[in-house]
Write a protein that holds these residues in place. Structure first.
Motif, PDB file in Angstrom:
ATOM      1  N   ARG A  90       0.840  -1.267  -0.152  1.00 59.66           N
ATOM      2  CA  ARG A  90      -0.202  -0.197   0.135  1.00 59.66           C
ATOM      3  C   ARG A  90       0.811   1.386  -0.019  1.00 59.66           C
ATOM      4  NH1 ARG A  90      -2.694  -2.791  -1.841  1.00 59.66           N
ATOM      5  NH2 ARG A  90      -4.489  -3.959  -1.344  1.00 59.66           N
ATOM      6  N   HIS A  91       2.124   0.983   0.172  1.00 61.16           N
ATOM      7  CA  HIS A  91       3.083   2.255   0.130  1.00 61.16           C
ATOM      8  C   HIS A  91       4.306   1.904  -0.764  1.00 61.16           C
ATOM      9  CE1 HIS A  91       5.702   4.876   2.921  1.00 61.16           C
ATOM     10  NE2 HIS A  91       5.705   5.580   1.668  1.00 61.16           N
ATOM     11  N   ILE A  92       4.849   2.866  -1.654  1.00 59.37           N
ATOM     12  CA  ILE A  92       5.788   2.535  -2.264  1.00 59.37           C
ATOM     13  C   ILE A  92       6.971   3.635  -2.072  1.00 59.37           C
ATOM     14  CG2 ILE A  92       7.012   2.395  -4.835  1.00 59.37           C
ATOM     15  CD1 ILE A  92       4.489   1.152  -5.723  1.00 59.37           C
ATOM     16  N   ILE A  93       7.980   3.310  -1.845  1.00 56.66           N
ATOM     17  CA  ILE A  93       9.081   4.237  -1.607  1.00 56.66           C
ATOM     18  C   ILE A  93      10.050   4.125  -2.723  1.00 56.66           C
ATOM     19  CG2 ILE A  93      11.001   5.199   0.029  1.00 56.66           C
ATOM     20  CD1 ILE A  93       9.601   3.655   2.387  1.00 56.66           C
ATOM     21  N   THR A  94      10.314   5.311  -3.452  1.00 59.46           N
ATOM     22  CA  THR A  94      11.147   5.227  -4.554  1.00 59.46           C
ATOM     23  C   THR A  94      11.914   6.812  -4.529  1.00 59.46           C
ATOM     24  OG1 THR A  94      10.779   5.005  -6.941  1.00 59.46           O
ATOM     25  CG2 THR A  94       9.256   6.448  -6.040  1.00 59.46           C
ATOM     26  N   SER A 118       6.147   7.808  -1.276  1.00 60.14           N
ATOM     27  CA  SER A 118       6.842   8.383  -0.929  1.00 60.14           C
ATOM     28  C   SER A 118       8.432   8.614  -1.650  1.00 60.14           C
ATOM     29  CB  SER A 118       7.483   8.226   0.677  1.00 60.14           C
ATOM     30  OG  SER A 118       6.206   7.966   1.301  1.00 60.14           O
ATOM     31  N   TYR A 119       9.081   9.711  -1.410  1.00 57.57           N
ATOM     32  CA  TYR A 119      10.275   9.736  -2.234  1.00 57.57           C
ATOM     33  C   TYR A 119      11.409  10.205  -1.282  1.00 57.57           C
ATOM     34  CZ  TYR A 119       7.109   9.987  -6.240  1.00 57.57           C
ATOM     35  OH  TYR A 119       6.240   9.379  -7.314  1.00 57.57           O
ATOM     36  N   VAL A 120      12.463   9.228  -1.361  1.00 59.72           N
ATOM     37  CA  VAL A 120      13.596   9.399  -0.555  1.00 59.72           C
ATOM     38  C   VAL A 120      14.532  10.465  -1.186  1.00 59.72           C
ATOM     39  CG1 VAL A 120      15.044   7.752  -1.985  1.00 59.72           C
ATOM     40  CG2 VAL A 120      15.413   7.883   0.544  1.00 59.72           C
ATOM     41  N   ASN A 121      15.160  11.221  -0.167  1.00 56.20           N
ATOM     42  CA  ASN A 121      16.257  12.256  -0.383  1.00 56.20           C
ATOM     43  C   ASN A 121      17.281  11.757  -1.232  1.00 56.20           C
ATOM     44  OD1 ASN A 121      14.597  14.206   1.012  1.00 56.20           O
ATOM     45  ND2 ASN A 121      15.818  13.804   2.998  1.00 56.20           N
ATOM     46  N   ILE A 122      17.597  12.461  -1.986  1.00 58.65           N
ATOM     47  CA  ILE A 122      18.920  12.130  -2.815  1.00 58.65           C
ATOM     48  C   ILE A 122      19.789  13.390  -2.689  1.00 58.65           C
ATOM     49  CG2 ILE A 122      18.055  10.428  -4.470  1.00 58.65           C
ATOM     50  CD1 ILE A 122      17.707  12.578  -6.336  1.00 58.65           C
ATOM     51  N   ARG A 135      14.234   6.212   7.828  1.00 60.89           N
ATOM     52  CA  ARG A 135      13.118   6.963   8.555  1.00 60.89           C
ATOM     53  C   ARG A 135      11.929   6.844   7.675  1.00 60.89           C
ATOM     54  NH1 ARG A 135      16.635  11.093   9.095  1.00 60.89           N
ATOM     55  NH2 ARG A 135      16.378  11.756   7.136  1.00 60.89           N
ATOM     56  N   LEU A 136      11.699   6.698   6.447  1.00 58.93           N
ATOM     57  CA  LEU A 136      10.512   6.761   5.714  1.00 58.93           C
ATOM     58  C   LEU A 136      10.000   5.313   6.090  1.00 58.93           C
ATOM     59  CD1 LEU A 136      11.587   8.179   2.373  1.00 58.93           C
ATOM     60  CD2 LEU A 136       9.621   8.808   3.713  1.00 58.93           C
ATOM     61  N   LEU A 137      10.910   4.177   5.985  1.00 62.06           N
ATOM     62  CA  LEU A 137      10.435   2.904   6.335  1.00 62.06           C
ATOM     63  C   LEU A 137      10.064   2.720   7.621  1.00 62.06           C
ATOM     64  CD1 LEU A 137      12.958   0.784   4.356  1.00 62.06           C
ATOM     65  CD2 LEU A 137      10.778   0.638   4.125  1.00 62.06           C
ATOM     66  N   SER A 138      10.733   3.243   8.695  1.00 63.35           N
ATOM     67  CA  SER A 138      10.081   3.406  10.096  1.00 63.35           C
ATOM     68  C   SER A 138       8.761   3.831  10.434  1.00 63.35           C
ATOM     69  CB  SER A 138      11.024   4.010  11.136  1.00 63.35           C
ATOM     70  OG  SER A 138      12.259   3.592  10.876  1.00 63.35           O
ATOM     71  N   ASN A 139       8.457   4.958   9.613  1.00 60.66           N
ATOM     72  CA  ASN A 139       7.121   5.760   9.692  1.00 60.66           C
ATOM     73  C   ASN A 139       6.267   5.096   9.068  1.00 60.66           C
ATOM     74  OD1 ASN A 139       8.656   7.448  11.462  1.00 60.66           O
ATOM     75  ND2 ASN A 139       8.862   8.815  10.022  1.00 60.66           N
ATOM     76  N   SER A 140       6.516   4.076   8.173  1.00 57.65           N
ATOM     77  CA  SER A 140       5.407   3.447   7.009  1.00 57.65           C
ATOM     78  C   SER A 140       4.730   2.295   7.908  1.00 57.65           C
ATOM     79  CB  SER A 140       6.142   2.885   5.968  1.00 57.65           C
ATOM     80  OG  SER A 140       5.185   2.281   4.926  1.00 57.65           O
ATOM     81  N   LEU A 145       6.779  -1.335  -0.515  1.00 59.55           N
ATOM     82  CA  LEU A 145       7.815  -1.811  -1.226  1.00 59.55           C
ATOM     83  C   LEU A 145       8.687  -0.921  -1.767  1.00 59.55           C
ATOM     84  CD1 LEU A 145       8.537  -3.886  -3.968  1.00 59.55           C
ATOM     85  CD2 LEU A 145       7.081  -2.315  -5.158  1.00 59.55           C
ATOM     86  N   VAL A 146      10.162  -0.880  -1.837  1.00 62.78           N
ATOM     87  CA  VAL A 146      10.901   0.003  -2.328  1.00 62.78           C
ATOM     88  C   VAL A 146      11.524  -0.348  -3.450  1.00 62.78           C
ATOM     89  CG1 VAL A 146      13.363   0.859  -1.718  1.00 62.78           C
ATOM     90  CG2 VAL A 146      11.965   0.169   0.279  1.00 62.78           C
TER      91      VAL A 146
END
Ligand code: PLP
Length: 383
Positions: A90-94, A118-122, A135-140, A145-146
């Motif tokens: 239900r959540h994609i981090i890319t 959600s979009y990880v910082n680059i 951080r994004l994964l902890s709060n998800s 899916l990454v």
């Protein structure tokens, strides 16, 4: 005669003559449908399964984990869409610099209301901020899916698949990586690397266009994206592109058997170009990590040139001299939007970017010719 110099190998590569010969033989000899039970069908089926086994051997995975597709785009679509549909994601981090095969599929899934993204910082060189990913994964609070590409097709920046996989596993997330630019250019050991999906496109390593595959970790159960017959163990309907698949397997054989030698050769050509550009064009810079051989895909060099009145005409003028390059990703050529990758890393829009991408067929003489023309264009403007 006008020279033709091909520096656009991240867009596609010329086919290896050995691959062409292998495909031509199969075309002549093996026209049976692999689903037919008669001897001609069985013969084609044996080529198909031999190709699957050969691919699996190179990647140290099971043949049953390889699903042939029409290329990288379909494989990326299948991984993302089926994860949401069949695995409860239900959540994609890319990231904001993924290839459109990933980013547009994520946009589609979000627009449909099937998941959030959600979009990880680059950073300014395209490196993923792994602390932000944690951080994004902890709060998800949802199944996640990454999706992060192994190497960026425009600026060459690499991620460590091992590091990202360990972070994903700590948080119970699935991990998909678009490995289209690195497959057959880097070695993979899928028995070691804990990953759910990786993708391949044969035309990026001297194989045919229109064929690739999706690796699906044996622990996962997903359903087909393309419905029809029972091909690919009921995971992808449609008569198999047997010539393409045999060509893919052959191209991979050639690439892996000569990988170290070709890598050394290409790195030499690239390092030579970096040195010459630094010597001959004042103010030259490089986008992403592409000038750093230890941190980038060795086939890609993204050059950030000083602003010039010729900026808009640079690629056109190089083409007049027979030099094929890209100004970003050639996959989106035809649209006049700037590169989302260069925008994503905040590069200066006034500096023209030229992506030179190399293969085993390029030489230092090619570099000399391209630079002579490029330097000539800069001198003509200055004088
Ligand atoms: N992913 C990446 C990183 C690519 O560079 C490309 C092609 O340029 C694709 C996916 C799409 O692959 P295909 O052309 O096989 O659909």
């Amino acid at each position: 005669m006008k020279r033709s110099i091909y520096f656009d190998n991240a867009a596609t590569t010329p086919m290896d003559p050995e691959v062409v010969r292998t495909m031509a033989n199969i075309m002549e000899e093996s026209y049976g449908n692999p689903s037919s039970t008669h001897h001609l069908g069985r013969k084609t089926k044996s080529h198909l399964e031999r190709s699957r086994k050969s691919v699996a051997k190179h990647l140290n995975c099971l043949p049953g984990e390889i699903f042939f597709t029409s290329g990288g785009t379909e494989a990326d679509n299948m991984a993302l869409i089926c994860s949401v549909r069949d695995l409860g994601v239900r959540h994609i981090i890319t990231s904001s610099i993924e290839h459109h095969a990933v980013s547009h599929t994520v946009d589609y899934l979000v627009k449909q209301g099937s998941c959030t993204a959600s979009y990880v910082n680059i950073d300014e060189r395209g490196n993923v901020d792994l602390e932000d990913l944690e951080r994004l994964l902890s709060n998800s609070g949802e199944k996640t899916l990454v999706s992060l590409m192994h190497a960026n097709n425009e600026i060459g920046t690499l991620i460590s698949l091992g590091d990202v996989s360990r972070i994903c596993r700590r948080h119970g997330a699935y991990f998909h990586s678009d490995t289209v630019q690195t497959m057959s250019h880097f070695r993979y050991d899928l028995a070691e690397l804990d990953i759910d999906f990786i993708t391949c496109s044969a035309h990026k390593f001297h194989g045919p266009k229109g064929v690739g595959f999706l690796y699906i970790n044996k622990e996962l159960r997903i359903h087909p994206l393309i419905h029809g017959g029972a091909q690919e163990r009921e995971m992808r309907g449609g008569t198999e592109n047997i010539y393409g698949i045999v060509g893919l397997a052959k191209a991979m054989d050639v690439a892996y058997s000569e990988l170290d030698e070709h890598r050394r050769h290409i790195e030499g050509v690239k390092a030579y170009m970096v040195d010459r550009l630094r010597q001959d064009i004042e103010g030259v810079e490089f986008n992403g990590e592409s000038a750093d051989l230890s941190r980038s895909l060795y086939t890609v060099l993204n050059v950030s040139l000083p602003p010039t009145p010729l900026s808009a005409m640079l690629l056109f003028n190089l083409d007049i001299y027979g030099i094929c390059v890209s100004g970003g990703s050639a996959c989106s050529s035809g649209s006049d939007k700037g590169s989302h990758v260069l925008e994503g890393i905040g590069s200066d829009p006034d500096r023209p970017a030229v992506r030179f991408s190399f293969s085993k067929y390029n030489t230092r003489t090619d570099v000399d010719y391209a630079l002579e023309k490029l330097i000539g264009m800069y001198s003509a403007v200055e004088s």
